[in-house]
Design a protein around this motif. Sequence first.
Motif, PDB file in Angstrom:
ATOM      1  N   SER A 507       0.823  -1.325   0.154  1.00 14.07           N
ATOM      2  CA  SER A 507      -0.064  -0.002   0.039  1.00 14.07           C
ATOM      3  C   SER A 507       0.850   1.363   0.123  1.00 14.07           C
ATOM      4  N   ILE A 513      -3.165  -1.889  -1.261  1.00 12.87           N
ATOM      5  CA  ILE A 513      -2.674  -2.728  -2.111  1.00 12.87           C
ATOM      6  C   ILE A 513      -2.579  -4.078  -1.402  1.00 12.87           C
ATOM      7  N   LYS A 515      -1.966  -8.276  -2.328  1.00  9.23           N
ATOM      8  CA  LYS A 515      -1.496  -9.126  -3.134  1.00  9.23           C
ATOM      9  C   LYS A 515      -1.778 -10.682  -2.665  1.00  9.23           C
ATOM     10  N   ARG A 516      -2.745 -11.498  -3.301  1.00 10.27           N
ATOM     11  CA  ARG A 516      -3.094 -12.796  -3.237  1.00 10.27           C
ATOM     12  C   ARG A 516      -2.174 -13.576  -4.274  1.00 10.27           C
ATOM     13  N   THR A 517      -1.424 -14.429  -3.836  1.00  9.06           N
ATOM     14  CA  THR A 517      -0.691 -15.388  -4.699  1.00  9.06           C
ATOM     15  C   THR A 517      -1.067 -16.630  -4.465  1.00  9.06           C
ATOM     16  N   THR A 522      -1.761 -14.661  -9.676  1.00  7.86           N
ATOM     17  CA  THR A 522      -1.550 -13.389  -8.631  1.00  7.86           C
ATOM     18  C   THR A 522      -2.809 -12.588  -9.048  1.00  7.86           C
ATOM     19  N   MET A 524      -3.975  -8.753  -7.550  1.00  5.04           N
ATOM     20  CA  MET A 524      -3.653  -7.574  -7.004  1.00  5.04           C
ATOM     21  C   MET A 524      -4.870  -6.847  -6.785  1.00  5.04           C
ATOM     22  N   LEU A 526      -6.624  -3.599  -5.312  1.00  3.85           N
ATOM     23  CA  LEU A 526      -6.033  -2.008  -5.134  1.00  3.85           C
ATOM     24  C   LEU A 526      -7.626  -1.307  -4.742  1.00  3.85           C
ATOM     25  N   TYR A 536      -0.870   3.737  -9.682  1.00  2.55           N
ATOM     26  CA  TYR A 536       0.031   2.756  -9.014  1.00  2.55           C
ATOM     27  C   TYR A 536       0.569   2.009 -10.174  1.00  2.55           C
ATOM     28  N   LEU A 538       2.247  -1.305 -11.680  1.00  5.87           N
ATOM     29  CA  LEU A 538       2.674  -2.551 -11.535  1.00  5.87           C
ATOM     30  C   LEU A 538       4.137  -2.949 -11.985  1.00  5.87           C
ATOM     31  N   GLU A 540       5.317  -6.623 -11.628  1.00  2.00           N
ATOM     32  CA  GLU A 540       5.147  -7.850 -11.693  1.00  2.00           C
ATOM     33  C   GLU A 540       5.930  -8.114 -13.094  1.00  2.00           C
ATOM     34  N   TYR A 572      -9.660  -5.459  -8.900  1.00  2.14           N
ATOM     35  CA  TYR A 572      -9.116  -7.056  -8.737  1.00  2.14           C
ATOM     36  C   TYR A 572      -8.436  -7.087 -10.158  1.00  2.14           C
TER      37      TYR A 572
END
Length: 576
Positions: A507, A513, A515-517, A522, A524, A526, A536, A538, A540, A572
Motif C-alpha cells: 500500500s 494494495i 496481493k494474493r498469490t 496472482t 492484486m 487495489l 500505481y 505494477l 510484476e 481486482y
Amino acid sequence: MKIEALCHIPKSNYGYAYKEKELHIRFRTAKNDIDKVEIIYGFKYQWENNKKNEMKKILSDEYFDYYQFNIVEEDSRIGYYFKLTKGEKFIYYTEAGIVDKFNDELAYCYYFQYPYINPIDVHKVPSWISETVFYQIFVERFFNGDVKNSPENLSNWDDMPKPHSFFGGDLRGIIEKLDYLKELGVNGIYLTPIFKSPSNHKYDTVNYYEIDPFFGDESTLKELVERSHELGIKIVLDAVFNHCSNQFPPFLDVMEKGKESRYFDWFFINDDLVKTDPPNYKMFGSVGCMPKLNTSNAEVKYYLLSAIRYWTENFRIDGWRLDVSDEIDHHFWREFRVCVKEMDTEVIVIGENWHNAYPWLMGDQFDSVMNYPVTKLCLDYFARRLINAKQFEYSLSSLLIRYSDQVNEAMLNLLDSHDTERFLYTCGERKEYLKLAAAFLFSYKGMPCTYYGTEIGMTGCYDPGCRKGFEWNEEKWDKELLDYYKKLITLRKEEKALKYGNISFLSTDSVFIMKRTFKNETIMILINTTDKEAGYCLKEADKKSVTELLNGSSWNMAEQSTICIPELTAYYLKLV
C-alpha cells in the motif's frame, strides 16, 4: 541493530506445526533494520547435516518486520537458530541469547527446538473453510414461513424493531428463501440461536434440547439442514453456554429451594438463597434474567456437551458459533472440542471473542473466531475514514501475525452483525464506502460473512435498529449493490488466489494494495478510498497481461503498467 526488537518464541504463533510434517517458523525485527534473516536448522540427532535458508519478509507493521520460513521434513525433531545480517555485521539469535559466534559442536545447548510434531497437537481446521462464503441470519427477522407458529401480537414486518418486539421469522422462512441464498452465491449459513427461549434473539436459553416453538420443531430443522446440504450450503448453529434464561428449569429450582437445590452449584450464587433485586448471582453483563452457568461443574458440562452431541449427530450440523466464549473456562472448551471433533473433524468451532483470542486458538479449543478486530479496522478505514491505507495495512499485518496460518485461513470475517450498527449506517448511507469494504472482505484471507440484508442496502443503528425484518419488497432493493455482491461472491468462489493465496501488502498512503498469490496465479486488490484519482505502477516483471475482474477489461503489461484508480474505486487485477 535494534536487538531489543528481536523476537522468536517457540511453540507459539512464532513457531508452530502447520501440518504433520510442516513447521512454520517466524522471526521479528525492528522495521527496516535488518538486511537479511537466515534460519539454520536440522534434524537434532544428525546436526552435522544442518541447512541454512533465507527467511522471507512476509509482513510489516508500524514498528516491526516479520519473517517466515516453512520447514518441511519427514522427521520433525528439529533444532534451529537464526543469523541476522546488517551490512557487514552479523549476529546469531539463539535460545541462550544473542552471540557473535555459534559453536555448532555445542548446538544442542543453544539452539531452539521443536521436539516432535505429535499429530494430535496439530491444529487441524475443516477442509472446507477456504471454499465457503457465509451468510448470517437473525432468524426472527429473516422471513415468516409458517404463520401458524407465530407469537401473538406480532409487529408489522416493516415496522422498526423494539427490544422486545416479535416479527415471526422462523426456520420455515429460511427454507422458503434458500433459492434466494443459492442465487446470491453463499454456501454457508450461520444462524443466531434457535433453541427455546422467551426472547426474540434467543440468547437466553430455557431448554437446550428443544427448538423454539415459534421457530419450528426438529422436523423443520432437519428439513432445513437436508435442503441446505442438497444445495451445497453448510449450517452453523449458535451455542449459548456462558449463561441461560432465568426461566431455565434448574435456575427456577434454585430460586425455589436455594442451597438445598441439587442445581445450586450450576450457578454462581453469593448467598444461600437467590435474590433478584439486585441480583446476588453472576450473570451475563448486568442482565439479571441471564444467570451465568458454572461450566466447571461436572453436571453442567455433561448437560451441555450432551446437547451438542444430540444436535450434531442427529441433524448433521456443520459447525458451532460460541456466544460470549471468552468468559467461559478454557478447560470446558478443551472438552467441548474433543466432544465435537470425535463426532466429526469437519465440524467447525467458531468463538465469539472481540479481542486477541490467541489463548483459545492454539489447536486445543476453537478453530477460529468472529474477526471483530478486522471489523473495527474496516469501520475506521472505509466507513469513518479515520486512518489511511498504509495505517490500515499495518494494522492488518499486526492481526495476521497474531495467529497461525491455519487460524487466519479459518477466521470468520464480517463487516457487521446483530451486535453492531449496520455498516451502511456507519457509512452515513454512502453506498460506495460499503462497496469498497465488501471488495476488501471478499479478497481477504479467511471466510467472508455477510449479515442478512447488507447485500440489498439495509441500514440501521445498533440493536435493535440493526435487527429489522429483511426487506422482501424487491422494488426497495438496491439492485446495483446486490449485483456487486453477487459478482464479489462469484469471484471469491472461482479464483483460487482469492481462496487459497498467500497474502502480502504494497500500500501507499492513498491506495490500499493487497496481493494474493497461489502457485502461478496472482491477483492484486487495489482500493482507492480517497476523493481523488490515484496511480500505481505494477512491477510484476514475470507477468504479461492484466485482467480487471470486476469490470472485465484487460490489457498488455508492456503497453500499460501504470494503473489509474478512480476515486472511491476497487480493482481486482489478475496478472497472467
